[in-house]
Write an enzyme that holds these catalytic residues in place. Structure first.
Site, short mmCIF file in Angstrom:
data_model
loop_
_atom_site.label_atom_id
_atom_site.label_comp_id
_atom_site.label_asym_id
_atom_site.label_seq_id
_atom_site.Cartn_x
_atom_site.Cartn_y
_atom_site.Cartn_z
N GLY A 1 10.51 16.04 -0.09
CA GLY A 1 11.19 16.20 0.83
C GLY A 1 12.45 15.34 0.65
N TYR B 1 -21.86 -8.29 -12.90
CA TYR B 1 -22.31 -7.30 -11.92
C TYR B 1 -21.43 -7.69 -10.42
CZ TYR B 1 -25.53 -10.26 -9.65
OH TYR B 1 -26.11 -11.39 -8.89
N HIS C 1 -17.40 -10.11 12.26
CA HIS C 1 -18.82 -9.64 12.18
C HIS C 1 -18.77 -8.10 12.31
CE1 HIS C 1 -22.79 -9.03 14.33
NE2 HIS C 1 -23.15 -9.98 13.32
N ARG D 1 -29.67 -10.50 2.69
CA ARG D 1 -29.71 -11.52 3.56
C ARG D 1 -30.85 -11.75 4.41
NH1 ARG D 1 -23.73 -9.01 4.40
NH2 ARG D 1 -25.33 -7.21 4.14
N MET E 1 15.09 15.37 -1.74
CA MET E 1 16.28 16.03 -1.96
C MET E 1 16.14 17.70 -1.74
SD MET E 1 17.25 13.73 -5.00
CE MET E 1 15.49 13.37 -5.21
N LYS F 1 10.11 19.32 -12.23
CA LYS F 1 10.50 20.76 -11.98
C LYS F 1 10.90 21.36 -13.23
CE LYS F 1 11.49 21.63 -7.71
NZ LYS F 1 12.22 21.55 -6.43
N ARG G 1 3.22 22.96 -10.96
CA ARG G 1 3.08 21.49 -10.71
C ARG G 1 1.50 21.03 -10.41
NH1 ARG G 1 6.50 20.65 -4.99
NH2 ARG G 1 5.35 22.75 -4.57
N GLY H 1 -19.76 -16.01 -3.81
CA GLY H 1 -19.77 -15.38 -2.44
C GLY H 1 -18.07 -15.54 -2.00
N THR H 2 -17.57 -14.32 -2.11
CA THR H 2 -16.13 -14.29 -2.04
C THR H 2 -15.35 -14.70 -0.88
OG1 THR H 2 -16.19 -11.79 -2.28
CG2 THR H 2 -15.46 -13.09 -4.24
N SER I 1 -23.86 -16.35 -8.41
CA SER I 1 -23.04 -15.10 -7.62
C SER I 1 -22.07 -15.71 -6.72
CB SER I 1 -24.48 -14.48 -6.75
OG SER I 1 -23.77 -13.31 -6.16
N CYS J 1 -20.72 -10.92 -4.96
CA CYS J 1 -21.54 -10.43 -3.71
C CYS J 1 -20.68 -10.59 -2.54
CB CYS J 1 -22.98 -10.66 -3.73
SG CYS J 1 -23.07 -12.56 -3.38
N ARG K 1 -31.35 -14.09 -1.00
CA ARG K 1 -30.82 -15.24 -0.48
C ARG K 1 -31.52 -15.70 0.49
NH1 ARG K 1 -25.09 -15.26 1.80
NH2 ARG K 1 -26.03 -14.43 3.62
N GLU L 1 -19.60 -20.43 -3.85
CA GLU L 1 -18.72 -20.29 -2.65
C GLU L 1 -18.13 -21.32 -2.10
OE1 GLU L 1 -21.03 -18.06 0.25
OE2 GLU L 1 -22.76 -19.43 0.07
N ARG M 1 18.27 23.40 -7.72
CA ARG M 1 17.21 22.96 -7.35
C ARG M 1 17.03 21.22 -7.73
NH1 ARG M 1 12.67 26.78 -9.47
NH2 ARG M 1 11.58 25.93 -7.42
P1 ADP Z 1 10.92 22.28 -3.21
O1 ADP Z 1 11.01 21.19 -4.38
O2 ADP Z 1 11.43 21.83 -2.03
O3 ADP Z 1 9.86 23.07 -3.23
P2 ADP Z 1 12.30 24.34 -4.72
O4 ADP Z 1 13.40 23.86 -5.64
O5 ADP Z 1 10.93 24.64 -5.42
O6 ADP Z 1 12.26 23.21 -3.64
O7 ADP Z 1 12.85 25.48 -3.81
C1 ADP Z 1 12.47 25.72 -2.67
C2 ADP Z 1 12.08 27.28 -2.45
O8 ADP Z 1 13.15 28.29 -2.97
C3 ADP Z 1 11.01 27.64 -3.44
O9 ADP Z 1 10.11 28.56 -2.33
C4 ADP Z 1 11.44 28.26 -4.33
O10 ADP Z 1 10.34 29.06 -4.90
C5 ADP Z 1 12.71 29.11 -4.12
N1 ADP Z 1 13.57 29.31 -4.95
C6 ADP Z 1 14.07 28.04 -5.59
N2 ADP Z 1 14.99 28.81 -6.77
C7 ADP Z 1 14.93 29.93 -6.68
C8 ADP Z 1 15.46 31.28 -7.25
N3 ADP Z 1 16.22 31.15 -8.38
N4 ADP Z 1 15.08 32.43 -7.16
C9 ADP Z 1 14.21 32.72 -6.15
N5 ADP Z 1 13.76 31.53 -5.11
C10 ADP Z 1 14.04 30.30 -5.60
MG MG Z 2 -21.62 -17.23 2.23
MG MG Z 3 9.10 24.13 -4.80
#
Ligand code: ADP
Ligand code: MG
Ligand code: MG
Length: 885
Positions: A100, A849, A454, A560, A102, A21, A335, A764-765, A762, A829, A616, A743, A91
């Protein structure tokens, strides 16, 4: 030690230090885009924090104060200012995104004074208190560990009392009341006040982001995803901009291309008068980004230009967060965007056309496994959401299908042929006798067996969805019912099967069509140019082969022949042959089978158009062709016009204790030479037939199960003698080769000798793995999952090659074989031939191959190209390093 970097100081290449970020915020700042000012506290500071007993050290604290001063000066706002209070977000952001893990805290700097100032300067009291209550809840939750529910409950109660529908109905007075209730929660839970000092708020937030790097969830996530813990997380401190400041403000998210289809057009949503994650949280229905074009055309244009430039710099599709504050656009995050496999392929191909990336890079971007999802039908997502999973098993063969359940192959076939029903075969397990029922089924479900049972192998070969080893499934053949943990199914009931996920649903679910994807064929064409390994298909019928050719397979690596014997009229002749008492009695069925087989091979050769086809000779034990229960024995005896008692006696005589280790493969040739002789005549006969049509075919005949040079040489002589005899009879000749499957561990150990009498190898694993481990592949289902769970095996060796053991045998066989014959063609194969991880190893092993089921060809092709590109890169690196030494 420098711990802090302003956004002006960083760039996109500093992910390791600034986190994803932070590096991208810096890059956007330096590209001149409107990013709210701020700074990043580096991942090194995170590590220093841990070294200093989970506290910010003095040096770091000083640098934070200094950075804050600088920021204040730059933006003309200060913490606690009576006229222009500074609010910031804190952030988190690691080098590798950890979804999710932090949390972000918005609106830091608000307190009882600044909230009033904010209300006054924005002339929007509701907005100010709305921001304050958000801070109280986020800070309480993230920093102080008070549960979110505690805060939510206050709002819920208030909404209920006043009969409000949504958060938008909350009045300014309500929000003030919420703020005071929230403060009480601090007193109740913590026996202290919410910290009014903005600096204290900020430092506590930074601390808790650093601490969250080592919380339980983060640790588990890192362990599961192999992310080293020394990487640490960075923290971004950024001036707040307000999307909730009024009607010409808003917040939104956008992708530079459609993440579902890959279409090159801006795709996104926004909400007016909203903050932070309101769009994602779904509190109101957001507007499509295209509507900005009408309402704020300037801003829309500015955004489109930024999106295009970002794609150019990152050379990939971007996922963007933005906020509009009083008609002004701010960029808050960029990103690489997540996308569906279909979109991934389209974007990669388009970006090559646009000159953004090279073909090689486009190839490296697509996960081989993911292209499979493009080739199979899936359940309609909306329909799927309405259904519950009733049982799960192993995802044996991908794709989704709906149909009526039948519990025997005959019943399935009858319902399909006579009632034209879509059928699903549900069984404890399947055997070759069930093939007719399997062919007509939309999907296959079994309660037993593993990924190479099978049912699984045949289903994958046919491209039929299958879920196997569904432990909670009980099939009662007698009463024609099946039960899944509490649900009962009768013959003819609807069932839906997702073989991609291994899930089962009761009832009908709509599927989406399997589209022929032009972009994928373009990509696969490039993959072919960039690979060294050939990719062949395991195909037994012209239908299989056509399917494989649609995916541009290089030929057939394994046909086969036994699969051709399961059609009813052939099965009858095969049975006649097996029960015959002497060579004389075998003559007639052999003659009939010869004609049929020659027709089969003619069909395959006709399609081949210069591609190599390897056939074969018969592999399975003969008893697989015979009936087993009494009723069937009577039926078959009647068909063959013999005594049931005699048939039962033959069945008994052919019974084996360990059929997988038994009388099969070339062992059959030694005791029943006329079967192989017939097959060879059929193969060469078909090729001669084509020669008459001026098509030149070079037959490749493969001998299964060979364990030694002597054995191979015996069978080879049998085969060659037959061929030469046929040549003389027809007065025509052609080139042919006779090779062996590798094989048996013994064959690998003596590969230099075996190579003396083999034109190709060839692997036959499946059998090689089975015999190396001593695991019977039909029985591994009962313990393999536990072996993987306990970490005794890193993966199912029938799905991904066991490099350490089986791989060692393969390596030895390749080296010894090529010692005898330097240009010996060597293929793989088994099932593993289509597995990307295994292909990586085969590339290094220098085999020629791989061969896999037709539907795996695209996956294998892409994996082969990637393995080769990676290998080349590794070689060129070592070359450029060497001269320096
Ligand atoms: P995540 O990694 O969960 O996306 P973010 O750090 O991007 O978390 O932030 C969560 C939300 O808060 C996002 O929608 C982001 O755009 C908004 N946000 C973060 N910093 C600011 C800021 N300085 N001003 C306005 N909105 C912000
Ligand atoms: Mg065989
Ligand atoms: Mg974000």
């Amino acid at each position: 030690m420098k711990y802090i970097y302003t956004f002006e100081e960083g760039n996109k290449n500093m992910r390791r230090l600034l986190g994803g970020k932070g590096a991208n915020l810096a890059q956007m700042t330096n590209l001149g885009f409107p990013v709210p000012s701020g700074f990043t506290i580096s991942t090194e500071a995170c590590n220093a924090f841990y070294k200093n007993h989970n506290q910010l050290n003095d040096d770091n604290l000083d640098q934070i104060k200094e950075a804050l001063d600088q920021l204040s000066q730059k933006v003309g706002k200060r913490f606690d200012s009576p006229s222009a209070p500074l609010l910031v977000s804190v952030r988190s952001g690691a080098a590798i995104s950890m979804p999710g893990m932090m949390d972000t805290i918005l609106n830091i700097g608000l307190n009882d004074q600044t909230v009033a100032v904010l209300a006054k300067i924005t002339a929007n009291e509701r907005f100010a208190y709305d921001s304050y209550r958000r801070l109280l809840a986020m800070f309480g939750n993230v920093v102080e560990g008070i549960s979110e529910a505690t805060f939510d409950m206050v709002i819920e109660n208030l909404k209920q009392q006043n009969h409000y529908q949504s958060d938008l109905d909350l009045t300014t007075d309500d929000l003030k009341q919420i703020v005071s209730e929230f403060k009480k929660i601090y007193m109740n839970e913590l026996h202290r006040e919410f910290p009014q000092d903005p600096t204290e708020q900020l430092l506590a937030a930074i601390n808790s982001v650093f601490e969250s790097w080592n919380n339980h969830r983060a640790k588990i996530y890192r362990r599961e995803n192999n992310i080293p813990s020394f990487l640490g997380t960075a923290v971004n401190v950024q001036m707040m901009v307000f999307g909730n400041a009024g009607k010409d403000s808003g917040t939104g998210v956008a992708f530079t291309r459609d993440p579902a289809t890959g279409e090159k057009q801006l795709f996104g949503e926004y909400l007016l008068n909203a903050q932070g994650e309101d769009v994602v949280a779904g509190i109101r229905t957001p507007q499509p980004i295209s509507t900005l074009k009408e309402t704020m055309p300037h801003l829309y244009e500015q955004f489109v230009a930024i999106a295009a430039k970002l794609e150019f710099y990152y050379r990939d599709m971007q996922d963007l967060e933005f906020t509009i504050e009083n008609g002004k656009l701010y960029m808050l995050q960029a990103r690489d965007g997540k996308r569906t496999p279909t979109a991934a392929v389209k974007i990669a191909v388009d970006m090559v056309d646009e000159g953004l990336v090279s073909r090689q890079e486009a190839l490296m971007r697509i996960k081989p496994e993911s292209v499979q999802a493009i080739l199979y039908p899936e359940f309609d997502e909306q329909e799927l959401a309405k259904n519950d999973i009733v049982a799960s098993g192993l995802p044996a063969s991908p794709g989704a299908a709906t149909g009526r359940v039948y519990f025997t192959a005959e019943a399935a076939k009858a319902a399909h042929d006579e009632k034209h029903q879509a059928v699903i075969l549900v069984r404890q397990d399947t055997s070759p006798e069930d093939i007719e029922g399997m062919v007509v089924s939309e999907a296959i479900v079994t309660s037993r067996g593993g990924m190479t049972s099978h049912a699984a192998v045949v289903a994958r070969g046919m491209g039929t969805p299958a879920t196997v080893g569904v432990n909670h499934l009980q099939v009662d053949y007698q009463h024609k019912t099946a039960s899944f943990s509490g649900h009962q199914l009768h013959e003819g009931d609807w069932l839906s099967v997702d073989g991609t996920q291994g899930n089962i649903y009761i009832g009908q679910i709509k599927t989406t069509d399997m589209a022929v994807n032009e972009n994928l064929s373009t990509l696969l064409g490039w993959a072919k140019q960039e690979s060294r390994l050939g990719v062949y298909a395991n195909a037994d019928t012209p239908a299989d082969f056509s399917q494989a050719l649609k995916f541009d397979a290089d030929g057939i690596g394994l046909a086969r022949t036994e699969h051709m014997f399961f059609k009813p009229e052939r099965l009858l002749e095969m049975r006649r042959l097996i029960i015959a008492e002497n060579a004389e009695a075998r003559k007639l069925p052999l003659k009939r089978l010869l004609d049929m087989q020659q027709g089969d091979f003619y069909g395959l050769y006709k399609l081949s158009e210069g591609r190599s086809v390897t056939i074969r000779l018969l592999d399975p034990p003969l008893h697989e062709f015979l009936p087993h229960d009494e009723k069937e024995i009577h039926e078959v005896a009647a068909q063959l016009d013999i005594e049931p008692a005699y048939l039962a006696q033959r069945v008994d005589a052919l019974k084996e204790l360990n059929p997988m280790l038994g009388h099969r493969g070339d062992r059959l040739a030694v005791t029943f030479p006329d079967i192989y002789q017939m097959q060879v005549r059929a193969i060469i006969g078909a090729a001669l037939q084509l020669l008459d049509e001026n098509v030149i075919i070079e037959p490749h005949i493969m001998i299964p199960l060979t364990g030694s040079k002597a054995e191979m040489s015996w069978v080879r002589e049998l085969v060659v003698k037959q061929i030469e005899q046929l040549f003389d009879e027809r007065n025509a000749r052609l080139q042919y080769t006779v090779g062996t499957m590798m094989e048996m561990p013994r064959a690998c150990l003596t590969a230099d000798k075996v190579a003396e009498v083999s034109d190709f190898f060839s692997f036959g694993t499946n059998d090689l793995t089975q015999l190396t481990f001593g695991f019977s592949r039909d029985d591994v289902g009962s313990f393999m999952p536990e072996y993987i769970k306990q970490g005794i095996l890193p993966a199912d060796p029938f799905q991904t090659v066991d490099v350490e053991g089986v791989g060692q045998l393969m390596k030895m066989a390749v080296e010894k074989g090529r010692f005898t014959k330097p240009r010996l063609p060597i293929g793989v194969c088994g099932e593993i031939g289509g597995d990307p991880k295994s292909i990586e190893f085969f590339e290094q092993l220098d085999v020629s191959y791989v061969s896999c089921s037709p539907f795996r060809v695209p996956v294998a092709r892409l994996a082969a190209a990637q393995a080769h590109l990676r290998n080349k890169r590794a070689v060129s690196q070592s070359v450029s390093v060497n001269p320096v030494r």
